[in-house]
Design an enzyme around this catalytic site. Structure first.
Site, mmCIF file in Angstrom:
data_model
loop_
_atom_site.group_PDB
_atom_site.id
_atom_site.type_symbol
_atom_site.label_atom_id
_atom_site.label_comp_id
_atom_site.label_asym_id
_atom_site.label_seq_id
_atom_site.Cartn_x
_atom_site.Cartn_y
_atom_site.Cartn_z
ATOM 1 N N SER A 90 0.831 -1.209 0.000
ATOM 2 C CA SER A 90 0.000 0.000 0.000
ATOM 3 C C SER A 90 0.862 1.255 0.000
ATOM 4 C CB SER A 90 -0.894 0.000 1.241
ATOM 5 O OG SER A 90 -1.501 1.256 1.449
ATOM 6 N N TYR A 129 -2.604 -0.189 10.018
ATOM 7 C CA TYR A 129 -2.753 -0.767 8.675
ATOM 8 C C TYR A 129 -1.444 -0.681 7.908
ATOM 9 C CZ TYR A 129 -4.059 -1.075 3.750
ATOM 10 O OH TYR A 129 -4.116 -1.420 2.427
#
Length: 348
Positions: free
Chosen positions: A127, A152
């Site tokens: 990501s 995350y």
């Protein structure tokens, strides 16, 4: 040979599998259909894939090793494209254990299954959030990413480290894909562009964080899929020029590589909102808010490695991409509302 795609009912998974099937590939798709967002949307994506004969859809959870390993034993899987994860930066602030289970335990299970069954290439979703506190633009895979600002992001950084250890110990070719703000038809309702479209359509004020002073490298789904497809049959090899005294985070002496897949053109959040307004033909009611914990002010992908290695750079403008999304949004929810009304009438 068969390609396993985890997160098959997800946004990127659905589009990727559709592309692979159209190219004549045999695909096994795995998803656990969790309720992080609208499960019916996931079911509808999966249902469309199941109409194609070369697709095998399986409901299961990567966090359960025996279940995942059994899937490998039943199918001759040559390549794994791992997209399953607990997504979302803000959700990780209140539900950390969902990220530990899926993104760490689940990813460990994927790595171990790949090792045990001799998978020739593992591609996995990382990501842009991994760049965390970095401010040097554009974000490069050759820069260190040691300061995540959300759990995350930390789990995605951990995935890259875990993958490298398996590349080093077992020679597993592993490619990490750092996606930058993916959007498009069949997208995720928790993403800002989706909620903006829904709320503007319904006359509900939209929350604009950091007083609107945000930039994102918005990347259209077809460009993400194109990057994955071009990389999936190009397993990385050891870099003979890798220098242990000056270690490059983006490559390795092991069969390991990391790529950014982004539009390489950051857009102001307010420009993105104005584009949605234009496509909807309706003005947004704006509620400006401070920066959210875990957010970053800007993202910008350096895609030099991707372009050099596979000859591809994203080309879809936000005007074109948002137009396609708005057209899909109106069509999909009009159809769903019609079906739900028929069911309601039938029950009454």
């Amino acid at each position: 040979m068969t390609i396993l795609v985890t997160g098959a009912a997800g946004f990127i998974g659905y589009h990727l599998i559709d592309r692979l099937l159209r190219e004549g590939k045999q695909v096994v798709g795995l998803d656990n259909f969790n309720d992080y967002y609208d499960v019916q949307l996931k079911r509808d994506r999966f249902g469309m894939l199941r109409q194609q004969l070369s697709f095998i859809g399986v409901e299961g959870d990567i966090a359960r090793f025996e279940e995942l390993n059994s899937l490998f034993e039943r199918h001759d899987i040559s390549t794994v494209i791992h997209l399953a994860a607990q997504a979302g930066v803000r959700y990780s602030l209140t539900n950390p254990f969902a990220y530990l289970e899926s993104n760490l335990t689940g990813f460990g299970n994927v790595l171990e299954s790949c090792r045990r069954h001799g998978v020739s290439h593992l591609l996995y979703a990382s990501s842009s959030s991994i760049y965390g506190a970095n401010v040097k633009m554009p974000f490069s895979v050759h820069d260190n990413v040691d300061h995540p600002v959300s759990l995350y992001a930390a789990t995605k950084k951990s995935n890259e480290l875990m993958a490298h250890s398996y590349s080093h110990l077992y020679g597993l070719p592993a490619t990490g894909l750092r996606f930058f703000t993916v959007y498009g038809p069949w997208g995720r309702p928790d993403m800002a562009y989706f909620s903006f479209t829904r709320d503007i359509s319904n006359g509900i004020p939209i929350k604009v964080f950091n007083e609107g002073r945000m930039q994102r490298d918005f990347t259209y789904i077809d460009d993400i899929v194109e990057g994955i497809v071009r990389l999936h049959d190009r397993p990385p090899t050891a870099d003979p020029q890798w220098d242990r005294e000056h270690p490059d985070p983006g490559t390795s002496y092991a069969p390991y590589k990391v790529y950014n897949i982004g539009n390489n053109k950051p857009e102001a959040l307010m420009t993105f909102i104005r584009t949605i307004e234009q496509k909807l033909g309706k003005e947004a009611k704006l509620e400006f808010m401070p920066m959210q914990p875990g957010d970053v002010e800007a993202t910008y992908a350096d895609i030099e490695d991707l372009t050099r290695d596979v000859g591809f750079a994203p080309t879809t403008s936000i005007e074109e991409g948002i137009g396609r999304f708005v057209d899909w949004y109106r069509s999909y929810y009009t159809s769903r509302e019609a079906v739900e009304e028929l069911l309601r009438v039938g029950r009454s």
